[in-house]
Design a protein around this motif. Structure first.
Motif, PDB file in Angstrom:
ATOM      1  N   MET A  86       4.730   4.515  -8.342  1.00  0.00           N
ATOM      2  CA  MET A  86       5.029   4.379  -6.919  1.00  0.00           C
ATOM      3  C   MET A  86       3.985   3.505  -6.247  1.00  0.00           C
ATOM      4  SD  MET A  86       5.476   7.501  -4.180  1.00  0.00           S
ATOM      5  CE  MET A  86       5.985   7.218  -2.469  1.00  0.00           C
ATOM      6  N   ILE A  87       4.452   2.703  -5.315  1.00  0.00           N
ATOM      7  CA  ILE A  87       3.567   1.934  -4.453  1.00  0.00           C
ATOM      8  C   ILE A  87       3.866   2.310  -3.009  1.00  0.00           C
ATOM      9  CG2 ILE A  87       5.176  -0.037  -4.534  1.00  0.00           C
ATOM     10  CD1 ILE A  87       2.717  -1.856  -4.148  1.00  0.00           C
ATOM     11  N   VAL A  88       2.834   2.613  -2.245  1.00  0.00           N
ATOM     12  CA  VAL A  88       2.986   2.919  -0.823  1.00  0.00           C
ATOM     13  C   VAL A  88       2.380   1.759  -0.059  1.00  0.00           C
ATOM     14  CG1 VAL A  88       2.563   4.553   1.046  1.00  0.00           C
ATOM     15  CG2 VAL A  88       2.812   5.383  -1.315  1.00  0.00           C
ATOM     16  N   ALA A  89       3.232   1.018   0.633  1.00  0.00           N
ATOM     17  CA  ALA A  89       2.810  -0.233   1.260  1.00  0.00           C
ATOM     18  C   ALA A  89       3.514  -0.410   2.605  1.00  0.00           C
ATOM     19  CB  ALA A  89       3.124  -1.414   0.329  1.00  0.00           C
ATOM     20  N   LEU A 125      -1.651   0.931  -0.620  1.00  0.00           N
ATOM     21  CA  LEU A 125      -2.162  -0.175   0.186  1.00  0.00           C
ATOM     22  C   LEU A 125      -2.593   0.396   1.536  1.00  0.00           C
ATOM     23  CD1 LEU A 125      -0.787  -1.826  -2.081  1.00  0.00           C
ATOM     24  CD2 LEU A 125      -0.138  -3.484  -0.341  1.00  0.00           C
ATOM     25  N   THR A 126      -3.808   0.913   1.543  1.00  0.00           N
ATOM     26  CA  THR A 126      -4.303   1.669   2.687  1.00  0.00           C
ATOM     27  C   THR A 126      -4.727   0.743   3.817  1.00  0.00           C
ATOM     28  OG1 THR A 126      -5.084   3.351   1.155  1.00  0.00           O
ATOM     29  CG2 THR A 126      -5.938   3.431   3.403  1.00  0.00           C
ATOM     30  N   ARG A 127      -4.212   1.016   5.026  1.00  0.00           N
ATOM     31  CA  ARG A 127      -4.469   0.173   6.191  1.00  0.00           C
ATOM     32  C   ARG A 127      -5.227   0.971   7.235  1.00  0.00           C
ATOM     33  NH1 ARG A 127      -5.128  -3.124   8.226  1.00  0.00           N
ATOM     34  NH2 ARG A 127      -3.620  -3.711   9.785  1.00  0.00           N
ATOM     35  N   GLU A 128      -6.521   0.733   7.299  1.00  0.00           N
ATOM     36  CA  GLU A 128      -7.351   1.301   8.365  1.00  0.00           C
ATOM     37  C   GLU A 128      -8.722   0.652   8.293  1.00  0.00           C
ATOM     38  OE1 GLU A 128      -7.852   2.343  11.384  1.00  0.00           O
ATOM     39  OE2 GLU A 128      -6.610   4.113  11.015  1.00  0.00           O
ATOM     40  N   THR A 129      -9.314   0.426   9.434  1.00  0.00           N
ATOM     41  CA  THR A 129     -10.693  -0.059   9.497  1.00  0.00           C
ATOM     42  C   THR A 129     -11.183   0.079  10.936  1.00  0.00           C
ATOM     43  OG1 THR A 129     -12.155  -1.909   8.884  1.00  0.00           O
ATOM     44  CG2 THR A 129     -10.111  -2.501  10.009  1.00  0.00           C
ATOM     45  N   PRO A 130     -12.455   0.410  11.129  1.00  0.00           N
ATOM     46  CA  PRO A 130     -13.418   0.844  10.122  1.00  0.00           C
ATOM     47  C   PRO A 130     -13.078   2.243   9.612  1.00  0.00           C
ATOM     48  CG  PRO A 130     -14.357   1.042  12.306  1.00  0.00           C
ATOM     49  CD  PRO A 130     -13.029   0.371  12.495  1.00  0.00           C
ATOM     50  N   LEU A 131     -13.760   2.655   8.561  1.00  0.00           N
ATOM     51  CA  LEU A 131     -13.485   3.928   7.909  1.00  0.00           C
ATOM     52  C   LEU A 131     -14.609   4.922   8.196  1.00  0.00           C
ATOM     53  CD1 LEU A 131     -12.462   2.374   4.490  1.00  0.00           C
ATOM     54  CD2 LEU A 131     -10.885   3.404   6.141  1.00  0.00           C
ATOM     55  N   HIS A 132     -14.239   6.144   8.587  1.00  0.00           N
ATOM     56  CA  HIS A 132     -15.277   7.170   8.726  1.00  0.00           C
ATOM     57  C   HIS A 132     -15.385   7.966   7.427  1.00  0.00           C
ATOM     58  CE1 HIS A 132     -12.308  10.349   9.230  1.00  0.00           C
ATOM     59  NE2 HIS A 132     -11.849   9.854  10.372  1.00  0.00           N
ATOM     60  N   LEU A 133     -16.316   8.873   7.369  1.00  0.00           N
ATOM     61  CA  LEU A 133     -16.625   9.566   6.123  1.00  0.00           C
ATOM     62  C   LEU A 133     -15.435  10.362   5.589  1.00  0.00           C
ATOM     63  CD1 LEU A 133     -18.734  10.241   4.005  1.00  0.00           C
ATOM     64  CD2 LEU A 133     -19.549  12.105   5.479  1.00  0.00           C
ATOM     65  N   VAL A 149      -6.515   3.030  -4.934  1.00  0.00           N
ATOM     66  CA  VAL A 149      -6.593   2.749  -3.497  1.00  0.00           C
ATOM     67  C   VAL A 149      -6.857   1.259  -3.348  1.00  0.00           C
ATOM     68  CG1 VAL A 149      -7.762   3.262  -1.333  1.00  0.00           C
ATOM     69  CG2 VAL A 149      -7.460   5.069  -3.054  1.00  0.00           C
ATOM     70  N   MET A 150      -5.887   0.550  -2.764  1.00  0.00           N
ATOM     71  CA  MET A 150      -5.959  -0.908  -2.704  1.00  0.00           C
ATOM     72  C   MET A 150      -5.737  -1.406  -1.277  1.00  0.00           C
ATOM     73  SD  MET A 150      -3.552  -3.718  -4.636  1.00  0.00           S
ATOM     74  CE  MET A 150      -3.636  -5.434  -4.083  1.00  0.00           C
ATOM     75  N   ASP A 165       1.692 -16.563   2.639  1.00  0.00           N
ATOM     76  CA  ASP A 165       0.899 -16.715   1.418  1.00  0.00           C
ATOM     77  C   ASP A 165       0.035 -15.476   1.171  1.00  0.00           C
ATOM     78  OD1 ASP A 165       1.917 -19.276   1.122  1.00  0.00           O
ATOM     79  OD2 ASP A 165       0.129 -20.273   1.908  1.00  0.00           O
ATOM     80  N   MET A 166      -0.581 -14.985   2.230  1.00  0.00           N
ATOM     81  CA  MET A 166      -1.461 -13.826   2.121  1.00  0.00           C
ATOM     82  C   MET A 166      -0.691 -12.590   1.668  1.00  0.00           C
ATOM     83  SD  MET A 166      -3.889 -12.124   5.067  1.00  0.00           S
ATOM     84  CE  MET A 166      -2.473 -11.551   6.016  1.00  0.00           C
ATOM     85  N   VAL A 167       0.474 -12.375   2.287  1.00  0.00           N
ATOM     86  CA  VAL A 167       1.308 -11.225   1.916  1.00  0.00           C
ATOM     87  C   VAL A 167       1.765 -11.339   0.468  1.00  0.00           C
ATOM     88  CG1 VAL A 167       3.519 -10.079   2.353  1.00  0.00           C
ATOM     89  CG2 VAL A 167       2.063 -10.764   4.276  1.00  0.00           C
ATOM     90  N   ASN A 168       2.216 -12.529   0.074  1.00  0.00           N
ATOM     91  CA  ASN A 168       2.676 -12.726  -1.302  1.00  0.00           C
ATOM     92  C   ASN A 168       1.567 -12.448  -2.305  1.00  0.00           C
ATOM     93  OD1 ASN A 168       5.252 -13.432  -0.519  1.00  0.00           O
ATOM     94  ND2 ASN A 168       4.890 -15.629  -0.646  1.00  0.00           N
ATOM     95  N   HIS A 169       0.376 -12.943  -2.017  1.00  0.00           N
ATOM     96  CA  HIS A 169      -0.745 -12.764  -2.947  1.00  0.00           C
ATOM     97  C   HIS A 169      -1.090 -11.282  -3.095  1.00  0.00           C
ATOM     98  CE1 HIS A 169      -4.223 -14.395  -5.185  1.00  0.00           C
ATOM     99  NE2 HIS A 169      -4.811 -13.278  -4.761  1.00  0.00           N
ATOM    100  N   THR A 170      -1.145 -10.571  -1.981  1.00  0.00           N
ATOM    101  CA  THR A 170      -1.489  -9.152  -2.022  1.00  0.00           C
ATOM    102  C   THR A 170      -0.430  -8.355  -2.772  1.00  0.00           C
ATOM    103  OG1 THR A 170      -2.753  -9.272   0.040  1.00  0.00           O
ATOM    104  CG2 THR A 170      -1.926  -7.108  -0.610  1.00  0.00           C
ATOM    105  N   VAL A 171       0.832  -8.621  -2.479  1.00  0.00           N
ATOM    106  CA  VAL A 171       1.919  -7.918  -3.172  1.00  0.00           C
ATOM    107  C   VAL A 171       1.899  -8.250  -4.665  1.00  0.00           C
ATOM    108  CG1 VAL A 171       4.436  -7.779  -3.421  1.00  0.00           C
ATOM    109  CG2 VAL A 171       3.388  -7.658  -1.152  1.00  0.00           C
ATOM    110  N   GLY A 172       1.643  -9.509  -4.983  1.00  0.00           N
ATOM    111  CA  GLY A 172       1.563  -9.893  -6.384  1.00  0.00           C
ATOM    112  C   GLY A 172       0.450  -9.167  -7.111  1.00  0.00           C
TER     113      GLY A 172
END
Length: 214
Positions: A86-89, A125-133, A149-150, A165-172
């Motif tokens: 499974m991929i969660v994206a 494909l975790t989306r958050e920044t900045p990250l707390h403890l 965790v990518m 291009d950025m999306v394609n590279h990351t998905v690839g």
């Protein structure tokens, strides 16, 4: 695992920013002939409306099977239903935290929990920044459990010129983790790909984005 099992992938889309990553993953897998099982949160549908012009009705057409987020009795909630993984994206922090604790409240997190317990590949494909403890501890816990965790971080060595291009590279790169080579990646040390683009400035490649389909 049978041939069909090796070409069956669960795709989860949560409500974090970056819903295009999940959309593009489905597009690539469809055009490569993989069986995809999509499960999407209600928050993801709201995010998609804000971030893209793509309708849910159009998105579900590119998945082989679509599961309701509340259908806990779906095939992907059972370990006996074999998949590549499974991929969660994208993967929101809430989704990541549910998976890390095993306290799952939706089919998406239940399916991810099943993938982990069956020792299959889980890529977030975790989306958050900045990250707390707390975020970092949850990520560490998942890594210890076998998940990957990518965060979708762009690779500047590839000299990516557009968001596409950025999306394609990351998905690839994410699909690389399942040994799926979709020919979207400019790899380190390789010569440049043919940079032919269509009238909209999109690099020509293996996929036809849903937004460009009639």
């Amino acid at each position: 695992m049978s041939v069909s099992d090796r070409r069956r992938m669960i795709v989860g889309i949560s409500g974090a920013s970056g819903v295009i990553y999940g959309i593009r993953t489905l597009e690539v897998l469809q055009q490569l002939g993989y069986e995809t099982h999509l499960v999407m949160t209600k928050s993801a549908q709201i995010t998609m409306a804000h971030e893209t012009n793509i309708k849910v009705a159009a998105l579900v057409k590119i998945a082989s099977v679509v599961h309701r987020i509340d259908d806990i009795g779906a095939s992907i909630s059972s370990g006996s239903f074999k998949t590549m993984g499974m991929i969660v994206a994208p993967c929101s922090i809430r989704t990541l935290s549910e998976i890390a604790t095993g306290v799952t409240s939706t089919l998406l997190t239940r399916a991810a929990d099943v993938v982990l317990k069956e020792r299959r590949r889980l890529v977030l494909l975790t989306r958050e920044t900045p990250l707390h403890l707390g975020h970092l501890r949850s990520m560490t816990q998942l890594a210890e459990m076998g998940a990957v965790v990518m965060p979708p971080v762009p690779a500047f060595y590839a000299k990516l010129e557009t968001i596409d291009d950025m999306v394609n590279h990351t998905v690839g790169r994410a699909l690389d983790l399942f040994d799926i080579d979709c020919k979207l990646i400019k790899r380190w040390g390789e010569p440049d790909h043919d940079d032919s683009r269509d009238d909209a400035g999109t690099r020509q490649g293996v996929i036809t984005p849903i937004s460009a389909r009639s």
